[in-house]
Every structure is written in structure tokens, then in C-alpha cells.
Design a protein around this motif. Structure first.
Motif, PDB file in Angstrom:
ATOM      1  N   ALA A  69       0.827  -1.210   0.000  1.00 47.97           N
ATOM      2  CA  ALA A  69       0.000   0.000   0.000  1.00 47.97           C
ATOM      3  C   ALA A  69       0.858   1.255   0.000  1.00 47.97           C
ATOM      4  CB  ALA A  69      -0.934   0.001   1.210  1.00 47.97           C
ATOM      5  N   TYR A  70       1.922   1.251   0.789  1.00 48.97           N
ATOM      6  CA  TYR A  70       2.823   2.405   0.811  1.00 48.97           C
ATOM      7  C   TYR A  70       3.563   2.543  -0.514  1.00 48.97           C
ATOM      8  CZ  TYR A  70       2.059   2.513   5.901  1.00 48.97           C
ATOM      9  OH  TYR A  70       1.492   2.587   7.157  1.00 48.97           O
ATOM     10  N   LEU A  71       3.972   1.414  -1.111  1.00 47.27           N
ATOM     11  CA  LEU A  71       4.621   1.472  -2.423  1.00 47.27           C
ATOM     12  C   LEU A  71       3.663   2.034  -3.471  1.00 47.27           C
ATOM     13  CD1 LEU A  71       6.517  -1.955  -2.454  1.00 47.27           C
ATOM     14  CD2 LEU A  71       7.551   0.328  -2.255  1.00 47.27           C
ATOM     15  N   LEU A  72       2.394   1.652  -3.394  1.00 42.47           N
ATOM     16  CA  LEU A  72       1.400   2.161  -4.338  1.00 42.47           C
ATOM     17  C   LEU A  72       1.152   3.658  -4.154  1.00 42.47           C
ATOM     18  CD1 LEU A  72      -1.242  -0.733  -4.287  1.00 42.47           C
ATOM     19  CD2 LEU A  72       0.593  -0.342  -5.934  1.00 42.47           C
ATOM     20  N   ALA A  73       1.446   4.164  -2.961  1.00 41.68           N
ATOM     21  CA  ALA A  73       1.356   5.604  -2.702  1.00 41.68           C
ATOM     22  C   ALA A  73       2.670   6.317  -3.033  1.00 41.68           C
ATOM     23  CB  ALA A  73       0.971   5.851  -1.246  1.00 41.68           C
ATOM     24  N   ASP A  74       3.596   5.574  -3.641  1.00 37.21           N
ATOM     25  CA  ASP A  74       4.899   6.113  -4.060  1.00 37.21           C
ATOM     26  C   ASP A  74       5.750   6.602  -2.907  1.00 37.21           C
ATOM     27  OD1 ASP A  74       4.418   5.593  -6.777  1.00 37.21           O
ATOM     28  OD2 ASP A  74       3.310   7.471  -7.004  1.00 37.21           O
ATOM     29  N   VAL A  75       5.614   5.958  -1.755  1.00 42.81           N
ATOM     30  CA  VAL A  75       6.468   6.296  -0.617  1.00 42.81           C
ATOM     31  C   VAL A  75       7.871   5.779  -0.893  1.00 42.81           C
ATOM     32  CG1 VAL A  75       6.883   5.946   1.851  1.00 42.81           C
ATOM     33  CG2 VAL A  75       4.539   6.224   0.993  1.00 42.81           C
ATOM     34  N   GLY A  76       8.842   6.655  -0.710  1.00 41.47           N
ATOM     35  CA  GLY A  76      10.234   6.287  -0.948  1.00 41.47           C
ATOM     36  C   GLY A  76      11.148   7.010   0.023  1.00 41.47           C
ATOM     37  N   PRO A  77      12.448   6.899  -0.172  1.00 42.91           N
ATOM     38  CA  PRO A  77      13.408   7.543   0.725  1.00 42.91           C
ATOM     39  C   PRO A  77      13.142   9.039   0.879  1.00 42.91           C
ATOM     40  CG  PRO A  77      14.533   6.011  -0.719  1.00 42.91           C
ATOM     41  CD  PRO A  77      13.112   6.093  -1.215  1.00 42.91           C
ATOM     42  N   GLY A  78      13.111   9.488   2.129  1.00 48.31           N
ATOM     43  CA  GLY A  78      12.884  10.894   2.431  1.00 48.31           C
ATOM     44  C   GLY A  78      11.432  11.281   2.586  1.00 48.31           C
ATOM     45  N   ASP A  79      10.514  10.384   2.200  1.00 51.03           N
ATOM     46  CA  ASP A  79       9.085  10.687   2.329  1.00 51.03           C
ATOM     47  C   ASP A  79       8.591  10.386   3.734  1.00 51.03           C
ATOM     48  OD1 ASP A  79       8.855  11.444  -0.342  1.00 51.03           O
ATOM     49  OD2 ASP A  79       8.443   9.395  -0.993  1.00 51.03           O
ATOM     50  N   GLU A  80       7.476  11.015   4.090  1.00 51.42           N
ATOM     51  CA  GLU A  80       6.861  10.805   5.403  1.00 51.42           C
ATOM     52  C   GLU A  80       5.445  10.255   5.248  1.00 51.42           C
ATOM     53  OE1 GLU A  80       9.189  14.488   7.705  1.00 51.42           O
ATOM     54  OE2 GLU A  80       7.030  14.639   7.295  1.00 51.42           O
ATOM     55  N   VAL A  81       5.072   9.393   6.173  1.00 47.60           N
ATOM     56  CA  VAL A  81       3.705   8.876   6.250  1.00 47.60           C
ATOM     57  C   VAL A  81       3.208   9.102   7.673  1.00 47.60           C
ATOM     58  CG1 VAL A  81       2.194   6.873   6.046  1.00 47.60           C
ATOM     59  CG2 VAL A  81       4.153   7.115   4.502  1.00 47.60           C
ATOM     60  N   ILE A  82       2.074   9.765   7.811  1.00 51.67           N
ATOM     61  CA  ILE A  82       1.498  10.034   9.127  1.00 51.67           C
ATOM     62  C   ILE A  82       0.729   8.796   9.580  1.00 51.67           C
ATOM     63  CG2 ILE A  82      -0.095  11.498  10.433  1.00 51.67           C
ATOM     64  CD1 ILE A  82       0.522  13.716   8.350  1.00 51.67           C
ATOM     65  N   VAL A  83       1.049   8.315  10.772  1.00 51.95           N
ATOM     66  CA  VAL A  83       0.468   7.073  11.301  1.00 51.95           C
ATOM     67  C   VAL A  83       0.092   7.276  12.770  1.00 51.95           C
ATOM     68  CG1 VAL A  83       1.860   5.662   9.736  1.00 51.95           C
ATOM     69  CG2 VAL A  83       2.685   6.109  12.051  1.00 51.95           C
ATOM     70  N   ALA A  94       6.327  -0.795   8.094  1.00 50.19           N
ATOM     71  CA  ALA A  94       6.191  -0.934   6.641  1.00 50.19           C
ATOM     72  C   ALA A  94       6.541   0.357   5.905  1.00 50.19           C
ATOM     73  CB  ALA A  94       4.775  -1.386   6.280  1.00 50.19           C
ATOM     74  N   VAL A  95       6.433   1.495   6.593  1.00 48.46           N
ATOM     75  CA  VAL A  95       6.892   2.759   6.006  1.00 48.46           C
ATOM     76  C   VAL A  95       8.403   2.701   5.794  1.00 48.46           C
ATOM     77  CG1 VAL A  95       7.048   5.268   6.286  1.00 48.46           C
ATOM     78  CG2 VAL A  95       5.029   4.044   7.132  1.00 48.46           C
ATOM     79  N   ALA A  96       9.099   2.201   6.803  1.00 46.18           N
ATOM     80  CA  ALA A  96      10.556   2.106   6.729  1.00 46.18           C
ATOM     81  C   ALA A  96      10.997   1.132   5.648  1.00 46.18           C
ATOM     82  CB  ALA A  96      11.127   1.703   8.086  1.00 46.18           C
ATOM     83  N   TYR A  97      10.206   0.092   5.386  1.00 47.25           N
ATOM     84  CA  TYR A  97      10.547  -0.840   4.312  1.00 47.25           C
ATOM     85  C   TYR A  97      10.704  -0.109   2.976  1.00 47.25           C
ATOM     86  CZ  TYR A  97       8.661  -4.460   7.496  1.00 47.25           C
ATOM     87  OH  TYR A  97       8.389  -5.272   8.564  1.00 47.25           O
ATOM     88  N   CYS A  98       9.962   0.983   2.826  1.00 50.33           N
ATOM     89  CA  CYS A  98       9.998   1.768   1.588  1.00 50.33           C
ATOM     90  C   CYS A  98      11.076   2.858   1.620  1.00 50.33           C
ATOM     91  CB  CYS A  98       8.647   2.432   1.350  1.00 50.33           C
ATOM     92  SG  CYS A  98       7.251   1.311   1.303  1.00 50.33           S
ATOM     93  N   GLY A  99      11.765   2.969   2.770  1.00 56.45           N
ATOM     94  CA  GLY A  99      12.756   4.024   2.927  1.00 56.45           C
ATOM     95  C   GLY A  99      12.192   5.305   3.489  1.00 56.45           C
ATOM     96  N   GLY A 100      10.893   5.278   3.855  1.00 55.03           N
ATOM     97  CA  GLY A 100      10.247   6.469   4.380  1.00 55.03           C
ATOM     98  C   GLY A 100      10.336   6.574   5.890  1.00 55.03           C
ATOM     99  N   LYS A 101       9.725   7.628   6.410  1.00 49.80           N
ATOM    100  CA  LYS A 101       9.723   7.904   7.850  1.00 49.80           C
ATOM    101  C   LYS A 101       8.290   7.931   8.361  1.00 49.80           C
ATOM    102  CE  LYS A 101      10.824  11.565  11.219  1.00 49.80           C
ATOM    103  NZ  LYS A 101      11.346  12.945  11.382  1.00 49.80           N
ATOM    104  N   ALA A 102       8.023   7.193   9.428  1.00 49.00           N
ATOM    105  CA  ALA A 102       6.721   7.239  10.091  1.00 49.00           C
ATOM    106  C   ALA A 102       6.662   8.459  10.995  1.00 49.00           C
ATOM    107  CB  ALA A 102       6.478   5.975  10.894  1.00 49.00           C
TER     108      ALA A 102
END
Length: 383
Positions: A69-83, A94-102
């Protein structure tokens, strides 16, 4: 213990498994095909139909569903996801799996433990790529308010619906039918179980197609496709081995047939708990905003500030009642704590909550015994 207490032990949960699941497993073993195939496709179709969504993609776990789901939202290194932090750690991992930050946002209040729309909006930055909500305990988040925030900023919503199967939001839509994608869990203590397993759902055909690629190594044709006549395959992007096999799919189909009755039983037991807990000083049962129809996945209570929750849990354990905590805040775990997050409402609730047993085969007299035991131990658990 009361005079009516028979001294029985009560587990936190027990899976609802019977002959139909056993027969389903045997039919797979007799079929000669064990890997992802026709039963998996049928499971996806029935699950999508139940939720009223267009597409469902069966996966090895809810964690793998969140990753995709995060990959489909194009989450990648340097991106943030609010959780939320009051969730299982996979929501953030799973955010970190994409290189992002929770980025952790607080809950609404001590009577509504779902993620706060105001806290979400305050957490948005130029780096925010997605918002992930978790319908705590099967109680819907305030999706109207959260959707307004997301739409105002052009940010997709991902629903971690691991607790929410069978519940609805305030508008009457099913939990899991609102976000860009939604993720469900079939772990052994969930509303339906396959032992391990998960499902990603969406109304977007392109996202569903990409999710199917990602779950199977990025391959354009699976082994089952090739058995049915497809010639060869390409690998179009980096994928994973997140497939759900036929044995677990067959169990899932059997479990779907049980779901309506199971939800009715959960609702009945939750109502009986509410009646009994209202008579016990020092503990309350929050309604988490009372939006829509709860799925009643777990039965989380909160003890008053003057009581020691951990002492109460130990006392219940000694009397034969298994309890749990949903959850230790993710931001307090060693891996995340070094960032210095502060979520006062989450931290306060997490220090005072405990979950009582709740599952379809639990009897109402067992609920009475649990509540009687809780009433007997709480006075001795004052700080």
C-alpha cells in the motif's frame, strides 16, 4: 470470586475453526495444487464483494499489504507517512521498508483512541506522502474529518483495517472501502483467520494490477497462469514473495461463511460487557466516537488514574483470566523512541488500557465471571 464463579480459565481469544475449515483444507490437499490459484482468486472475489469494493489482492500478511500500500502511494526515501502510535508496530515498520519515515500523530481523546484529524493536519509537511489510519478495536476513525484534511492537501489515505472487518464508518460505508487502499489481517486472533494472511483492497484497477505484480516477484504471469496456458513471463519491477497459498485461501473462504454470525456474537457480547462494566467502579468502556457500526474486534477498557493497570492484569491472570494491551505505543519502542516523540493522549491511554477476552464462542456467563473477577481485584490495585 463470586459464589457463581466456577473457577474456569478464560483465554483472551480462541479461533473459530471447525469441520468446514478441515474439509476445505483436505479438498486442497486432494486437488494436487497447493500454491496460489483458483481458491485464492475466489477468496479475493468474495472478499471484495463483501466490502463493496472492486478489487482485492490476497497477500501473506497485513504487514505485506501495508508495504505494498505504501509502495502504491509512491512512498520512498525521504518521504513521510502520518500514522497512529496506538497500533501494532507493522503500521510504522512498513513505512521504513519503503525508505520512508513514520510520523506519529496523537489520538482524539481518552474516550476516542482513533487517530485525530487535527493531529494529522498539524503533522503534514512538504514531505508527507500518505496518511495511514487504523480503526482501533474495530471502531471507525472520523473519516469525514480525515478525508477533508487529506483532500485539502492532496494526500492519499491508506486504511489499516486489521481491526475493522465487518464494521462501518459514520456514512454507513464499510471500513476498508474509503481509502486509496485498505489492508486487512487474517492472523489467528482476527475476525476471520487463515493462521497468517492479509488482503489489500482498492477501487483503482491500475493499483490492483500493480499490487498483483508486487506480491509475486514483479512477474507478469504466475505459475498458475502458466499452467493454464500463459507462455513465459516478464519481470517489470522489483517484487516480493507475498503470495497467499491455496490452503490458507480455502480456510479464508470457509471463515467468510462464518463472518455474519461471528459479528453478531461479538456485538452481543460487547453489549453484555458494557452493561456489566457500567456497574464496576474504576473502569470504563470507551465508545471511540460512536461512529458507524463497530466491528468489536477487541474489548479494550480503561482504568481510572488511581489504579495500577499492571497490578490489575496480574491479579486477573492469577484468577485465570488472560488479558492483553492494545497497544504499547509504537513511538515508545527502542527503535523509535530515540526520535523523542511526545504524544500525551496516546501515552496516557496506553498506560491505563487493557483488553478483556472477546471471541464468538465466548459465553455470556463467562463475561459475567470476567467482570466479577475484575470487580473483585480492582479495589486492591489502587496506587
Amino acid at each position: 470470586m463470586s459464589s457463581t464463579d466456577d473457577g474456569r480459565k478464560v483465554n483472551l481469544f480462541e479461533p473459530d475453526i471447525g469441520q468446514i475449515e478441515k474439509d476445505a483444507v483436505l479438498s486442497v490437499l486432494d486437488s494436487g495444487w497447493l500454491a496460489m490459484g483458483a481458491r485464492c482468486k475466489q477468496f479475493e472475489e468474495e472478499f471484495a464483494q463483501y466490502l463493496g469494493v472492486k478489487y482485492a489482492v490476497a497477500l501473506s500478511s497485513c504487514t505485506s499489504a501495508l508495504h505494498i500500500a505504501y509502495l502504491l502511494a509512491d512512498v520512498g526515501p525521504g518521504d513521510e507517512v502520518i500514522v497512529p502510535s496506538l497500533t501494532f508496530v507493522a503500521t510504522a515498520n512498513a513505512v521504513a521498508y519503503c525508505g520512508g519515515k513514520a510520523v506519529f500523530a496523537d489520538i482524539v481523546s481518552d474516550s476516542d483512541w482513533t487517530i485525530s484529524a487535527e493531529a494529522i493536519e498539524a503533522s503534514i509537511t512538504k514531505k508527507t506522502k500518505a496518511i495511514c489510519v487504523m480503526h482501533y478495536g474495530g471502531y471507525s476513525c472520523d473519516m469525514d474529518a480525515i478525508e477533508r484534511v487529506a483532500q485539502a492537501h492532496g494526500i492519499p489515505i491508506i486504511e489499516d483495517a486489521c481491526h475493522g472487518l465487518g464494521g462501518s464508518i459514520a456514512s454507513g460505508k464499510m471500513i476498508g472501502s474509503v481509502g486509496q487502499t485498505a489492508c486487512f489481517s487474517f492472523y489467528s486472533n482476527k475476525a476471520i483467520t487463515t493462521g497468517e494472511g492479509g488482503m489489500l483492497v482498492t477501487n483503482d484497477a491500475a493499483l490492483a494490477q500493480r499490487a498483483r505484480l508486487l506480491r509475486a516477484h514483479g512477474m507478469t504471469n504466475t505459475t498458475y497462469d502458466r499452467v493454464k496456458g500463459a507462455m513465459g513471463y516478464d519481470v517489470t519491477e522489483l517484487g516480493y514473495n507475498y503470495r497467499l497459498d491455496e490452503i490458507r485461501s480455502a480456510i479464508g473462504l470457509a471463515q467468510m461463511s462464518r463472518l455474519p454470525v461471528a459479528l453478531t456474537m461479538r456485538k452481543r457480547l460487547a453489549a453484555h460487557y458494557a452493561k456489566r462494566l457500567a456497574q464496576i467502579a474504576g473502569v470504563s468502556l470507551p465508545n471511540h466516537g460512536a461512529r458507524g457500526t463497530p466491528a468489536h474486534y477487541v474489548l479494550p477498557v480503561i482504568v481510572d488514574e488511581e489504579y495500577d493497570r499492571d497490578r490489575a492484569r496480574l491479579a486477573m491472570h492469577e484468577l485465570g483470566v488472560q488479558t492483553s494491551i492494545h497497544y504499547e505505543p509504537v513511538h515508545s519502542f527502542g527503535h523509535y523512541a530515540k526520535a523523542g516523540w511526545s504524544l500525551p493522549l496516546t501515552e496516557n491511554v496506553a498506560s491505563r488500557t487493557m483488553s478483556l477476552p472477546l471471541y464468538p464462542s465466548l459465553e455470556e456467563d463467562a463475561v459475567d465471571i470476567i467482570c466479577d473477577r475484575l470487580a473483585s481485584v480492582l479495589p486492591g490495585c489502587k496506587k
